[in-house]
Design a protein around this motif. Structure first.
Motif, short mmCIF file in Angstrom:
data_model
loop_
_atom_site.label_atom_id
_atom_site.label_comp_id
_atom_site.label_asym_id
_atom_site.label_seq_id
_atom_site.Cartn_x
_atom_site.Cartn_y
_atom_site.Cartn_z
N VAL A 334 -25.97 8.41 -6.38
CA VAL A 334 -26.04 9.46 -7.39
C VAL A 334 -25.12 10.55 -6.89
CG1 VAL A 334 -27.48 11.15 -8.53
CG2 VAL A 334 -28.37 8.87 -8.06
N GLY A 335 -23.99 10.70 -7.55
CA GLY A 335 -22.96 11.59 -7.00
C GLY A 335 -22.49 11.02 -5.67
N GLU A 336 -22.61 11.82 -4.62
CA GLU A 336 -22.19 11.35 -3.31
C GLU A 336 -23.38 10.86 -2.49
OE1 GLU A 336 -18.88 11.37 -1.76
OE2 GLU A 336 -18.51 11.28 -3.92
N ILE A 337 -24.58 10.97 -3.07
CA ILE A 337 -25.77 10.67 -2.27
C ILE A 337 -26.14 9.20 -2.42
CG2 ILE A 337 -28.19 11.30 -1.87
CD1 ILE A 337 -27.36 13.86 -3.63
N PRO A 338 -26.17 8.46 -1.32
CA PRO A 338 -26.57 7.05 -1.42
C PRO A 338 -28.06 6.93 -1.69
CG PRO A 338 -26.21 7.65 0.86
CD PRO A 338 -25.85 8.86 0.05
N LEU A 339 -28.43 5.95 -2.54
CA LEU A 339 -29.85 5.74 -2.80
C LEU A 339 -30.48 4.88 -1.70
CD1 LEU A 339 -29.81 5.17 -6.63
CD2 LEU A 339 -30.52 7.17 -5.35
N GLU A 340 -29.63 4.09 -1.06
CA GLU A 340 -30.12 3.25 0.01
C GLU A 340 -30.44 4.13 1.21
OE1 GLU A 340 -27.77 -0.26 0.33
OE2 GLU A 340 -28.09 -0.29 2.48
N PHE A 341 -31.53 3.84 1.92
CA PHE A 341 -31.84 4.68 3.08
C PHE A 341 -32.49 3.86 4.18
CE2 PHE A 341 -35.45 4.76 0.29
CZ PHE A 341 -36.54 4.67 1.14
N ALA A 353 -33.24 -1.30 0.54
CA ALA A 353 -32.12 -1.51 -0.37
C ALA A 353 -32.52 -1.06 -1.78
CB ALA A 353 -31.70 -2.97 -0.38
N THR A 354 -32.69 0.25 -1.93
CA THR A 354 -33.16 0.80 -3.20
C THR A 354 -32.39 0.31 -4.43
OG1 THR A 354 -33.10 2.71 -1.80
CG2 THR A 354 -34.27 2.94 -3.87
N VAL B 310 -17.92 3.26 -1.93
CA VAL B 310 -18.32 2.82 -3.26
C VAL B 310 -17.92 3.87 -4.28
CG1 VAL B 310 -20.24 2.07 -4.69
CG2 VAL B 310 -20.30 1.68 -2.23
N VAL B 311 -17.10 3.51 -5.26
CA VAL B 311 -16.76 4.48 -6.30
C VAL B 311 -17.46 4.18 -7.61
CG1 VAL B 311 -14.58 5.26 -5.35
CG2 VAL B 311 -14.64 3.23 -6.81
N PHE B 312 -18.02 3.00 -7.74
CA PHE B 312 -18.74 2.67 -8.97
C PHE B 312 -19.67 1.49 -8.69
CE2 PHE B 312 -19.29 0.42 -13.01
CZ PHE B 312 -19.74 1.47 -13.80
N ARG B 317 -23.55 0.71 0.02
CA ARG B 317 -22.82 1.04 1.24
C ARG B 317 -21.37 0.61 1.08
NH1 ARG B 317 -23.87 -2.46 4.71
NH2 ARG B 317 -25.44 -3.62 3.53
N PRO B 318 -20.47 1.23 1.86
CA PRO B 318 -19.08 0.77 1.85
C PRO B 318 -19.00 -0.64 2.42
CG PRO B 318 -19.29 2.84 3.05
CD PRO B 318 -20.68 2.37 2.76
N LEU B 319 -17.92 -1.36 2.10
CA LEU B 319 -17.70 -2.66 2.73
C LEU B 319 -17.38 -2.42 4.20
CD1 LEU B 319 -15.38 -4.26 0.05
CD2 LEU B 319 -17.73 -4.93 0.55
N PRO B 320 -17.94 -3.22 5.10
CA PRO B 320 -17.60 -3.05 6.52
C PRO B 320 -16.10 -3.31 6.75
CG PRO B 320 -19.53 -4.42 6.27
CD PRO B 320 -18.97 -4.22 4.90
N GLN B 321 -15.50 -2.45 7.57
CA GLN B 321 -14.07 -2.62 7.85
C GLN B 321 -13.89 -3.43 9.12
OE1 GLN B 321 -11.95 1.09 7.99
NE2 GLN B 321 -10.04 0.12 8.64
N LEU B 322 -12.90 -4.30 9.12
CA LEU B 322 -12.62 -5.10 10.32
C LEU B 322 -11.46 -4.45 11.07
CD1 LEU B 322 -13.24 -7.81 11.86
CD2 LEU B 322 -11.24 -8.74 10.67
N PRO B 323 -11.69 -4.05 12.34
CA PRO B 323 -10.60 -3.43 13.10
C PRO B 323 -9.54 -4.47 13.42
CG PRO B 323 -12.75 -3.12 14.18
CD PRO B 323 -12.93 -4.16 13.14
#
Ligand code: FES
Lengths: 574, 360
Positions: A334-341, A353-354, B310-312, B317-323
């Motif tokens: 929601v905006g920049e706030i992750p729902l997962e915690f 994994a909300t 994540v933009v949409f 969570r973001p995808l894990p990045q591989l160094p």
């Protein structure tokens, strides 16, 4: 101990043995009858009455598609081997030759390309599965909207709900068997959803897949569920379902000659049996034509399962749509706030994994409410009577509106399951569709509720109009004193009865319990009851009707020869 | 069971018996079944004959359908191409369809036009009689009494205890549904990537020279040692954790670098896990202008320029990045394993690293 131990006479014992059948058929039936007692069955069912209406057909369609599923599915098992052992494809489909794949996929291809009629049977099986779930769903809607789930049929409604869930389970396990990219990704999603379940989820996934996804165990396991456990459960549930239908006898729509104490319809032999039996062949025939002409699940296009590729725009079977859609609706942030915690714990934290769990809630609630709806409604309405006459949906406005709201909710989720196709088809932005649907999922059902209730109430008012003033004949006539007015014809008693014979109770208000106290739950019930029955339209009462007839009599504009006899019979019954 | 006749509407109340309890309840009393309207075939012998012929024709169509099926089965030679298969499939479907529809429509037409269409009335029986209910209750009481289960709580309680415990062995035997040696959640924290493991193309297995990747391109990558894993299933399971997407963009376009990750990319080449952090589908679509990665399953969108944030969509969570870096020969290699578990979130995932085996 028992009062009913009658004594049979010697003559009665002898009768059965001494009976001499005259014809050949007589000899055969007598043979069977003396061993299993066919007489009783024929006497009970041979002329049993079943009400007939086109909306009673969907349950039948479901039953018939299940029979077709068993027939075609049995055929498929003769060639399909659910093993996940790897093999090199050497069948006749050139583009896949030489590829490493599981035996399951290879035999599914062999079944399609090298067994004559195999492709037809596979498509028939798939189409029949889609129809099976579809027919069950429509049948449930029919039962819901007509109030057929009310006492004494509550338990049969629960059996029906269980059948629907079993149908979904059968569909999903079957969909996963061929082990190509599409079904593998379907399993991947199930794996991800399972892992989201707190505490036990990860291990559920391990135990299903025999280790980490995808492993080499899951397909044979799903196969056993798909061809043995689930069909066996469905068969048992169908048996119980039909047994209860016979015990209760079928419901019927309100109408002249129909009461709570009788059943009006056609006898099993010959008319009903012929129609129902013929209908099986019609369903089979339609499915066969569809399977012969419309391709479904062309699994040779996807290739063997591999965790890397994916099919964009691939559609799951229709009944999976809402599950897929509700996952798509949920935002992860929601905006920049992750729902997962993460819950901080001494052993390193536990993740919630909300975004996966929250969408499961409305689905779970929907199924739960569906199962217990007969009791919820009976509790709200305080109705403890038996009902064999169905409600016309308009005469139960609040229930109909609740149904429409749920259907809307379901359809929005379902539409979201195809939002990518909607976007490309109508050239809309996928993201916009999703944003709007997030609003719509809350607003849509409310709108549907209000609209449906209005429509029901105005239909009820129209019924009142018809009873009190008759049908508009579409003819304008001039009265002797120069006034113009439209001619009205009075409906016949048969039509009238359908329009006036329903109940529309007033809200009952809180009732004190045995100790004379009004509990808090009772207050809640009263409030829900108020909500359920407010804005009601009452059926035309006898006084109103007599008054309308009186009015008709004085005015000159009435039409229709029934009116005089109407008056006579009504006054006589007073 | 009563049957209504061809009567006049005002006289047909016969099927409603006294005691139905609804007299006077509604605006008019139940008028009984409407009079039966005879069908054409009931009165006109010609129409009757016509119906009979129609039914027979439908049955004949069914026979023709079966013949079509035979033709499709025997006359069409299956060959390499799909065309013959399609033709055969259509003939089989249409053949069976006609065969079935002919019978079905024929029988229904028969029932509708030629069999009696009088509606009949049957009484509903009450579900039980009070006398019988009492008798049944008495039987149950007697049975319970004779078994003595109420009088002997010791027997009852031990029986309940035994019955509760007895199914447990069957539940327990399900434990070996997962027989893997590395049973547990720990295995989910690691993939085949490690320091120096080459990135190779999927599925060809050819190593990737950094200089060969053009700006704006994306490629599907697996670790070079994946093919050493023996067994199809084991290889797929490893691959399911190790699939990686490599994209190259203009180094200036990279908008965000977390401290400690400065050397994770190589000249605009950036690598991430391809397993969606939502529920695990492969994130397979790359849009070069926006640097967005799209997961087709539920449309989670990740921005490669912002460390795959994540933009949409529903991913949490973001995808894990591989160094990554390059080796002496200029080929792309991993600097280490992923520094967090890949794929969907699971309960035991947590945020910290109790074993201290992640070096970030
Ligand atoms: S799995 Fe990627 S968005 Fe759901």
């Amino acid at each position: 101990m028992s009062a009913t131990t009658e004594k049979y006479t010697e003559a009665q014992y002898l009768e059965a043995e001494q009976y001499q059948p005259a014809t050949r058929t007589g000899r055969i039936t007598n043979y069977v009858d003396q061993r299993v007692g066919g007489t009783g069955i024929v006497r009970e069912f041979g002329r049993k009455i079943f009400p007939d209406h086109w909306t009673f057909m969907f349950g039948e369609v479901a039953l018939y598609s299940f029979v077709i599923l068993i027939l075609s599915g049995t055929f498929l098992t003769f060639w399909f081997d659910p093993s996940m052992a790897s093999t090199r494809y050497d069948g006749s489909y050139a583009p896949l030759q030489g590829l490493e794949m599981s035996t399951a996929y290879a035999t599914a291809l062999e079944l399609s390309f090298d067994v004559r009629g195999g492709l037809f049977m596979r498509q028939l099986h798939h189409w029949a599965a889609l129809l099976f779930v579809m027919a069950m769903s429509i049948h449930m809607l029919r039962v819901f909207f007509t109030g057929a789930f009310r006492k004494p049929r509550e338990l049969n409604w629960v059996v029906g709900c269980a059948l629907l869930i079993m149908g979904l389970a059968a569909g999903f396990t079957g969909y996963s068997l061929p082990d190509e990219v599409l079904s593998g990704n379907g399993l991947r999603i199930i794996d991800g959803m399972m892992k989201a379940i707190p505490v036990v989820g990860t291990y559920m996934s391990f135990f299903l897949f025999g280790g980490e996804f995808p492993g080499g165990e899951v397909i044979p396991r799903l196969y056993v569920l798909h061809i043995m456990v689930i069909p066996a459960l469905i068969l048992v549930l169908i048996a119980v379902h039909l047994f209860m239908v016979v015990t209760h006898k079928h419901t019927q729509y309100p109408g002249p000659g129909r009461t709570e104490r009788n059943v009006v319809g056609y006898p099993v032999g010959p008319v009903y049996a012929a129609k129902a039996g013929g209908f099986f062949f019609i369903v089979f025939g339609i499915l066969a034509v569809i399977s012969g002409t419309f391709q479904i699940n062309a699994l040779w296009n996807y290739g063997p399962y591999d965790p890397s590729p994916v099919q964009a725009g691939a559609q799951p079977d229709w009944y999976i749509g809402p599950f897929e859609g509700v996952l798509r609706l949920m935002p992860g942030f929601v905006g920049e706030i992750p729902l997962e915690f993460v819950i901080p714990t001494p052993w390193g934290g536990n993740s919630v994994a909300t975004p996966v769990l929250i969408p499961m809630i409305p689905i779970a609630v929907m199924f739960l409410v569906m199962f217990i709806w007969p009791w919820i409604e009976a509790w709200i309405t305080g109705d403890k009577k038996e009902h064999h006459i169905l409600d016309r949906p308009r005469n139960a406005p609040t229930r109909t509106a609740i149904g429409a709201a749920s259907v809307t909710f379901y359809c929005i989720m379902w539409g979201m399951g195809s939002n990518d196709l909607i976007a490309t088809h109508f050239m809309l932005s996928l993201n916009d569709i999703t944003y709007w649907s997030r609003v719509l999922i809350f607003v849509g059902p409310v709108i549907a509720f209000v609209l449906t209730k209005r429509i029901c109430l105005s239909l009820q008012r129209k019924d009142r109009e018809t009873v009190l003033h008759g049908h508009e004949a579409g003819v304008i006539e001039m009265l002797p004193h120069g006034e113009f007015r439209e001619k009205h014809t009075r409906p016949s008693d048969y039509e009238l009865y359908t329009l006036v014979a329903f109940e529309s109770p007033a809200p009952s208000g809180p009732q004190p319990n045995a100790k004379g106290k009004i509990t808090r739950t009772e207050k809640l019930r009263a409030r829900l009851n108020q909500w359920f029955y407010q804005d009601r339209v009452e059926p035309v009462s006898r006084e109103e009707y007599l008054e309308a007839l009186e009015h008709d009599h004085h005015g000159d504009g009435h039409e229709g020869g029934l009116e005089a006899t109407d008056r006579r019979s009504i006054e006589a019954s007073h | 069971m009563g049957e209504h006749g061809h009567g006049d509407p005002t006289e047909s109340g016969a099927v409603i018996k006294a005691g139905d309890g609804e007299s006077g309840k509604y605006a008019i009393d139940n008028p009984g079944l409407p009079p039966h309207r005879p069908r054409v075939a009931d009165e006109d012998p010609k129409a009757e004959k016509r119906s009979e012929r129609q039914v027979a024709t439908l049955f004949l169509i069914s026979i023709i359908g079966t013949v079509i099926f035979f033709i499709g089965y025997f006359a069409v030679e299956l060959s390499e191409d799909l065309q013959a298969l399609r033709l055969q499939n259509t003939l089989l479907g249409v053949g069976v369809g006609f065969a079935m529809l002919g019978i079905g429509l024929g029988v229904v037409h028969w029932a509708k036009t030629l069999m009696p269409d009088h509606e009949l009335v049957e009484d509903r029986k009450p579900l039980r009689k009070e006398a019988e209910r009492q008798e049944a209750e008495q039987i149950i009481d007697d049975v319970l009494e004779e078994s003595g289960i109420k009088r002997r709580p010791l027997i009852r309680n031990t029986l309940i205890g035994a019955a509760v415990l007895a199914p447990l062995p069957f539940v327990l035997t399900l434990r070996d549904l997962d027989r893997s040696e590395d049973f547990g959640v720990e295995r989910m924290r690691h993939s085949m990537w490690d320091e120096g493991v080459r990135l190779v193309r999927d599925p060809t297995g050819t190593p990737i020279r950094a200089a060969d990747i053009t700006i704006g391109s994306a490629m599907h990558v697996i670790p070079e040692n994946l093919r050493e894993v023996s067994g199809h299933a084991a290889r797929l399971s490893e691959k399911a954790k190790a699939v990686v997407l490599v994209v190259r963009m203009n180094p200036d376009d990279i908008q965000q670098v977390t401290p400690g990750r400065e050397d994770w990319t190589y000249d605009g080449i950036i690598a991430c896990s391809k397993v969606c952090t939502h529920v695990g589908c492969p994130v397979a679509l790359y849009e070069r202008h926006t640097h967005h990665l799209l997961c087709p399953c539920h449309q989670s969108t990740f921005d490669a320029a912002q460390e795959f944030k994540v933009v949409f969509g529903p991913a949490g969570r973001p995808l894990p990045q591989l160094p990554i870096t390059v080796d002496d020969e200029g080929f792309l290699v991993a600097r280490s394993d992923f520094t967090e578990p890949v794929g969907p979130t699971y309960w035991e995932r947590g945020s910290t690293d109790p074993e201290g085996d992640y070096n970030a």
